[in-house]
Design an enzyme around this catalytic site. Structure first.
Site, mmCIF file in Angstrom:
data_model
loop_
_atom_site.group_PDB
_atom_site.id
_atom_site.type_symbol
_atom_site.label_atom_id
_atom_site.label_comp_id
_atom_site.label_asym_id
_atom_site.label_seq_id
_atom_site.Cartn_x
_atom_site.Cartn_y
_atom_site.Cartn_z
ATOM 1 N N ASP A 38 43.332 39.557 45.565
ATOM 2 C CA ASP A 38 43.256 40.900 45.643
ATOM 3 C C ASP A 38 43.747 39.998 46.929
ATOM 4 O OD1 ASP A 38 43.108 43.592 46.409
ATOM 5 O OD2 ASP A 38 41.072 42.540 48.089
ATOM 6 N N ASP A 238 37.486 42.868 45.780
ATOM 7 C CA ASP A 238 36.333 42.674 46.697
ATOM 8 C C ASP A 238 35.862 44.572 46.885
ATOM 9 O OD1 ASP A 238 38.380 43.274 48.439
ATOM 10 O OD2 ASP A 238 37.249 43.624 49.980
ATOM 11 N N ASP A 242 39.461 46.889 43.118
ATOM 12 C CA ASP A 242 39.813 46.222 42.145
ATOM 13 C C ASP A 242 38.914 46.392 40.909
ATOM 14 O OD1 ASP A 242 41.091 45.112 44.421
ATOM 15 O OD2 ASP A 242 39.471 44.665 45.559
#
Ligand code: ADP
Ligand code: MG
Length: 294
Positions: A38, A238, A242
């Site tokens: 990410d 995080d 996600d």
């Protein structure tokens, strides 16, 4: 697998602020050959700064910021925290919000002083039938410059835009390099953010494969796609957005300290100190453990 080696590995990781939830997770991270990252809060610090506020309809910039911050106070997105911080710097008093809703990967909405306020990206506004035409050119310029720009609307009308910038973590580039050295052949970045901001961060982090404007579902499907290629897939993230991808990867790794609880719960491994270098540490530990096992 020898349980002794696994237990030793998990114990040593714990001492370094890495929570490995199972023996299988340690083995999988040792086998990983594709790692998907990410962007915001993972490869970047996730400590955004407001760099500009655009306004329409003779509204004050302050009013755009006040309405946006009123909503964002209830979101835990890094971008939200930056908008609230900017409002605090200007000592704005933030009104209460009713019917607040988070739209992961899109934005936030709610009632502020009886008005329906939206803050989010182009796609979110398009879905809600709010035109962003008046600020589109400005937004494109901002995005090309590597910024993230979110729109603000009140009562179905575009009223302004907030531009934000983030910084790549200083350890990101070296971490990516170490992972490649240890045989992680496929490294990519998945982000809900725009292409301009995504590519700027990826370049700085040394990541060459970039998937931008990825919905939480798109992140998840990307993981599935890598799995279908026969790769052992790790996902590092995080945010709430996600979580589906973290769950579907062979091994999900959450940046735990600055990230959301939902990501930490979805993950198999949690980095407790938000130090991205620990992703390479735990991959190396996994490989070492497998060598002991065989
Ligand atoms: P990333 O994948 O980089 O962590 P997200 O999927 O969380 O990003 O968000 C993608 C995009 O969705 C953001 O760049 C922003 O345009 C929009 N967005 C997400 N959360 C919010 C929020 N709280 N307020 C406004 N916009 C948001
Ligand atoms: Mg993130």
């Amino acid at each position: 697998a020898t349980p002794t080696a696994i237990m030793a590995g998990i114990g040593s990781a714990a001492k370094h602020g890495i929570l490995i939830k199972s023996g299988a997770a340690l083995e999988q991270i040792g086998l990983v050959n594709a790692l998907l990252f990410d962007k915001t809060g993972t490869l970047t610090e996730g400590k955004l700064q407001v760099t500009g506020i655009a306004r329409l309809h003779s509204l004050k910039q302050e009013e755009v910021l006040r309405l946006a911050a009123a909503l964002e106070r209830h979101s835990e997105h890094p971008l939200a925290q930056a908008i609230v911080a900017a409002s605090q710097e200007q000592r704005l008093v933030l009104p209460d919000v009713d019917s607040f809703v988070v739209h992961p990967g899109n934005g936030v909405s709610g009632l502020v002083e009886g008005r329906r306020v939206l803050v989010g990206n182009r796609r979110f506004f398009a879905e809600r039938g709010v035109s962003t035409e008046e600020l589109r050119h400005l937004q494109e310029e901002q995005e090309k410059a590597g910024q993230t720009a979110v729109f603000v609307a009140s009562e179905g009308q575009l009223i302004g835009m907030v531009s934000l910038a983030d910084r790549v973590r200083v350890e990101s580039r070296e971490t990516i390099g170490r992972l490649r050295l240890h045989g992680v052949g496929e490294i990519a970045m998945l982000t809900g953010d725009n292409r301009g901001a995504a590519e700027q961060i990826a370049r700085q982090a040394g990541v060459t494969t970039v998937y931008a404007e990825q919905f939480p579902e798109a992140k998840y499907r990307r993981v599935e796609e890598y799995r279908a290629r026969g790769l052992v897939v790790g996902m590092v993230g995080d945010g709430i957005n996600d979580a589906p991808a973290l769950t579907s990867a062979h091994v999900g790794i959450a940046m735990g300290a600055g990230g959301t609880q939902i990501a930490a719960e979805a993950a198999d491994i949690v980095i407790m100190t938000d130090d991205i270098a620990k992703v390479a540490d735990v991959a190396e530990l996994g490989r070492k453990t497998l060598r002991v096992i065989r």
